[in-house]
Design an enzyme around this catalytic site. Structure first.
Site, PDB file in Angstrom:
ATOM      1  N   SER A 120      70.147  72.335 -32.355  1.00 18.13           N
ATOM      2  CA  SER A 120      70.975  72.293 -31.152  1.00 18.13           C
ATOM      3  C   SER A 120      71.941  71.133 -31.271  1.00 18.13           C
ATOM      4  O   SER A 120      71.686  70.166 -31.997  1.00 18.13           O
ATOM      5  CB  SER A 120      70.091  72.098 -29.914  1.00 18.13           C
ATOM      6  OG  SER A 120      70.871  71.799 -28.770  1.00 18.13           O
ATOM      7  N   TYR A 145      62.967  67.984 -25.556  1.00 15.96           N
ATOM      8  CA  TYR A 145      63.669  69.010 -26.337  1.00 15.96           C
ATOM      9  C   TYR A 145      64.612  68.374 -27.342  1.00 15.96           C
ATOM     10  O   TYR A 145      64.611  68.730 -28.532  1.00 15.96           O
ATOM     11  CB  TYR A 145      64.439  69.915 -25.372  1.00 15.96           C
ATOM     12  CG  TYR A 145      65.157  71.072 -26.036  1.00 15.96           C
ATOM     13  CD1 TYR A 145      64.473  72.239 -26.377  1.00 15.96           C
ATOM     14  CD2 TYR A 145      66.524  71.011 -26.293  1.00 15.96           C
ATOM     15  CE1 TYR A 145      65.134  73.306 -26.969  1.00 15.96           C
ATOM     16  CE2 TYR A 145      67.188  72.077 -26.893  1.00 15.96           C
ATOM     17  CZ  TYR A 145      66.488  73.217 -27.233  1.00 15.96           C
ATOM     18  OH  TYR A 145      67.149  74.273 -27.824  1.00 15.96           O
TER      19      TYR A 145
END
Length: 244
Positions: free
Chosen positions: A136, A149
């Site tokens: 990401s 995350y």
């Protein structure tokens, strides 16, 4: 540019929804035999109806023992997409042990385990291979309330480099794709926060979030021999966010 995976077997984790689901479809359309791994059996049933011939495997990758039991004898795999992930949105000061452990186990530890299983098989067979880890842009950019995350994705980027270093002599390439918010069920958790959506789009030169196919095309490129000299690297699919 035509990409064919005919004669190759691919394994995709997190195959039930979003990026993983569409990756399974794209790989099958490109000729690969696909093993689709998800912890939600209902998703695998519906995917199997859409893509007859895939090999569905239901397992919770956050469970090391179950994963070893189910995938330990998965057979020859030439292409691996580590896509499984959970996104638990919590302010840093409120992150619980349970949420942190779950995020680490699914987003990072499973990448270690599944990649070890697959890479050992490639090496034993003496064949080249390609692994793509779905990371990401938050591995490189800070966004509030995504501490767990973001930490797993930052670690994934470094893990990818170490894997590329150690597996390269065996002709196994390892790379990441690093997207911005993608309009999937997971991505909508982020896009559902209006002020965050506005701030992200305002900083993004292309002024939009990614569609699933934007990520899929990068994954297919990195899996294919069209990227034969690319390893330990990452493709940003962020609309220019990190350039601004």
């Amino acid at each position: 540019m035509q990409i064919s995976f005919r004669g190759l077997r691919a394994l995709v984790t997190g195959a039930g929804k979003g990026i993983g689901r569409d990756t399974v479809k794209a790989l099958q359309d490109s000729g690969a035999q696909v093993v689709a791994v998800s912890r939600t059996n209902e998703d695998l049933v519906s995917l199997s109806k859409e893509c007859p011939g895939i090999e569905p495997i239901c397992v919770d990758l956050g469970d090391w023992e179950a994963t070893e039991r189910v995938l330990g004898n998965v057979g020859p795999v030439d292409l691996l997409v580590n896509n499984a992930a959970v996104l638990l949105i919590q302010p840093f000061l409120e992150v619980s042990k349970e949420a942190f452990d779950r995020t680490i186990n699914v987003n990072l530890r499973s990448v270690f385990q599944v990649s070890q299983i697959v890479a050992r098989g490639m090496i034993a067979r003496g064949v080249p291979g390609s692994i793509v880890n779905v990371s990401s842009m938050v591995s490189r950019a800070t966004i509030a309330n995504l501490a767990s995350y973001s930490s797993t994705k930052g670690a994934m980027d470094m893990l990818t480099k170490v894997m590329a270093l150690e597996l390269g002599p065996h002709k196994i390439r390892v790379n990441t794709v690093n997207p911005t918010v993608v309009l999937t069920p997971m991505g909508r958790k982020v896009s559902a926060v209006p002020e965050l959506t506005q701030a992200l789009k305002q900083r993004t030169p292309l002024k939009k979030f990614a569609e699933v196919e934007d990520v899929i095309y990068s994954i297919l490129f990195l899996l294919s021999d069209k990227s034969a000299m690319t390893s330990g690297s990452g493709i940003l699919v962020d609309g220019g966010y990190l350039a601004s």
